[in-house]
Write an enzyme that holds these catalytic residues in place. Sequence first.
Site, mmCIF file in Angstrom:
data_model
loop_
_atom_site.group_PDB
_atom_site.id
_atom_site.type_symbol
_atom_site.label_atom_id
_atom_site.label_comp_id
_atom_site.label_asym_id
_atom_site.label_seq_id
_atom_site.Cartn_x
_atom_site.Cartn_y
_atom_site.Cartn_z
ATOM 1 N N ASP A 1 0.832 -0.987 -0.176
ATOM 2 C CA ASP A 1 0.132 -0.065 0.061
ATOM 3 C C ASP A 1 0.893 1.393 0.122
ATOM 4 O O ASP A 1 1.672 1.265 1.014
ATOM 5 C CB ASP A 1 -0.970 0.017 1.235
ATOM 6 C CG ASP A 1 -1.709 0.815 1.301
ATOM 7 O OD1 ASP A 1 -1.881 2.015 0.282
ATOM 8 O OD2 ASP A 1 -2.761 1.001 2.189
ATOM 9 N N ASP A 2 0.671 1.993 -0.946
ATOM 10 C CA ASP A 2 1.610 3.327 -0.994
ATOM 11 C C ASP A 2 3.034 2.937 -1.230
ATOM 12 O O ASP A 2 3.869 3.858 -0.786
ATOM 13 C CB ASP A 2 1.334 3.947 0.265
ATOM 14 C CG ASP A 2 0.085 4.947 0.260
ATOM 15 O OD1 ASP A 2 -0.717 5.097 -0.731
ATOM 16 O OD2 ASP A 2 -0.039 5.827 0.927
ATOM 17 N N CYS B 1 -5.592 4.856 -3.509
ATOM 18 C CA CYS B 1 -6.046 3.619 -3.182
ATOM 19 C C CYS B 1 -7.059 3.106 -3.945
ATOM 20 O O CYS B 1 -7.188 1.891 -4.346
ATOM 21 C CB CYS B 1 -6.098 3.465 -1.622
ATOM 22 S SG CYS B 1 -4.614 3.897 -0.614
ATOM 23 N N ASP C 1 -0.472 -0.700 -4.776
ATOM 24 C CA ASP C 1 -1.596 0.178 -5.446
ATOM 25 C C ASP C 1 -1.358 1.574 -6.139
ATOM 26 O O ASP C 1 -1.925 2.005 -6.876
ATOM 27 C CB ASP C 1 -2.951 0.275 -4.362
ATOM 28 C CG ASP C 1 -2.468 0.887 -3.121
ATOM 29 O OD1 ASP C 1 -1.325 1.262 -3.357
ATOM 30 O OD2 ASP C 1 -3.381 0.995 -2.446
ATOM 31 N N ASN C 2 -0.455 1.871 -5.561
ATOM 32 C CA ASN C 2 0.139 3.271 -6.141
ATOM 33 C C ASN C 2 1.554 3.766 -5.451
ATOM 34 O O ASN C 2 2.090 2.929 -4.453
ATOM 35 C CB ASN C 2 -0.811 4.519 -5.898
ATOM 36 C CG ASN C 2 -1.220 4.452 -4.763
ATOM 37 O OD1 ASN C 2 -2.653 4.384 -4.381
ATOM 38 N ND2 ASN C 2 -0.455 4.555 -3.444
#
Length: 373
Positions: free
Chosen positions: A42-43, A78, A312-313
């Site tokens: 995540d991130d 997200c 996700d990014n």
Amino acid sequence: MCARRSPPAWLPLLLQAVLLCPALVPAGGESRRPNVVLILTDDQDVSLGGMTPLRKTKALIADLGVTFTNAYVGSALCCPSRASILSGRYPHNHHVVNNTIEGNCSSKAWQKSQEPYTFPALLHSSGYQTFFAGKYLNQYGSEDAGGISHVPPGWSYWFALEKNSKYYNYTLSENGRARNYGQNYSVDYLTDVLANVSLDFLNYKSNNEPFFMMIATPAPHSPWTAAPQYESSFKDVTAPRNSNFNVHGKDKHWLIRQAKTPMSNTSIQFLDNAFRKRWQTLLSVDDLVEKLLKQLQARGELDNTFIFFTSDNGYHTVSPVLNQLSVRGEDNHGLPVTADHKTMESGSSPCQSIKGNSMSLTLKSLYLFGDRG
Ligand SMILES: *[C@@H]1O[C@H](CO)[C@@H](O)[C@H](O)[C@H]1NC(C)=O
Ligand SMILES: *[C@@H]1O[C@H](CO)[C@@H](O)[C@H](O)[C@H]1NC(C)=O
Ligand SMILES: *[C@@H]1O[C@H](CO)[C@@H](O)[C@H](O)[C@H]1NC(C)=O
Ligand SMILES: *[C@@H]1O[C@H](CO)[C@@H](O)[C@H](O)[C@H]1NC(C)=O
Ligand SMILES: *[C@@H]1O[C@H](CO)[C@@H](O)[C@H](O)[C@H]1NC(C)=O
Ligand SMILES: *[C@@H]1O[C@H](CO)[C@@H](O)[C@H](O)[C@H]1NC(C)=O
């Protein structure tokens, strides 16, 4: 290296290419279809060194695989990005526009129009056992989204975090039943809980059908809570002073111009601290990957399993104001990807190169890295 820009729908497409490749059905045809494991952080940035702490992951997956250095997420946020990964659609087609229910994040409309058709649901209907552990969509578990008892269609095993990233004091939906966790490292640290339930799944799943696992860690998203043994790691590391760092974007997009420059020392300390803590949380992800791969090997599944690693990014530590916003840019959208070099030849599509290599099923690792959300 694949120098082709992939649409955000790259993951389902790649999977489809891989699973539909005729060369993947070995001569005699008695062998099972391949397993697929998707590890989603995540991130996690790639352009600011976000992979540096993941030494074991690099050795076990990336170095044996192919990195797709030119893949991008459809939205650097997200929920829209996760919805793209699951549905194979761009945000303008799946209609998840931000991280709120009004923006369709885990909304009833998403549950009705998209969720039954995610690629894991389709894999399940074609006979795969499906396992989910970790952060799903940011609003998952909200009362307006049906609460914890809502288990999306197509998942055989479901361990999903209520709402957004946390490391302690959270609730999981365990196959639709709420279970609260506290703050005792040895039983509650979420990254480790995800590792343990994943190993349990590998021990207790059926051996008669192939499986798909999606393990979505909260790390390295805020609140950046490191495991106790990693709290003092990377003591001397600071956010990279790259050419964008602490530079005023006078001539840039209005969003970029919101950042106050030069930053106060407090802001710079905040960024350096965030940068370090993000890396610390990734050390537990690295442990998770190692445990998972060892277990796949111990169960004799490794050679028949595709492993994807992505995010996700991305993320950036250029300014604390911008960190609170989803800024469009290379730091936030870049999504490199890797796959086993034995099966993936440079410049060819996964299917072509797999076909071009008759050993087919020793292919192991498709390895993807993402940026921010
Ligand atoms: C949410 O999704 C539904 C169904 O796709 C759509 O009709 C609606 O316009 C979407 N909402 C937003 C804010 O895009
Ligand atoms: C999310 O999108 C919805 C629908 O467009 C909008 O009403 C809402 O203000 C947005 N929320 C945020 C925080 O951007
Ligand atoms: C967890 O909850 C307890 C009790 O409410 C609280 O004292 C503690 O600070 C929380 N810990 C974390 C890491 O959020
Ligand atoms: C944390 O959990 C372990 C294992 O259940 C237990 O032995 C230990 O006493 C717990 N620690 C605290 C502070 O509750
Ligand atoms: C995970 O499992 C190991 C081995 O059983 C155990 O020592 C550890 O406490 C568990 N961790 C969590 C967070 O449950
Ligand atoms: C900010 O940090 C710099 C470099 O460490 C130092 O020279 C300067 O005096 C600090 N400014 C304030 C207001 O503390």
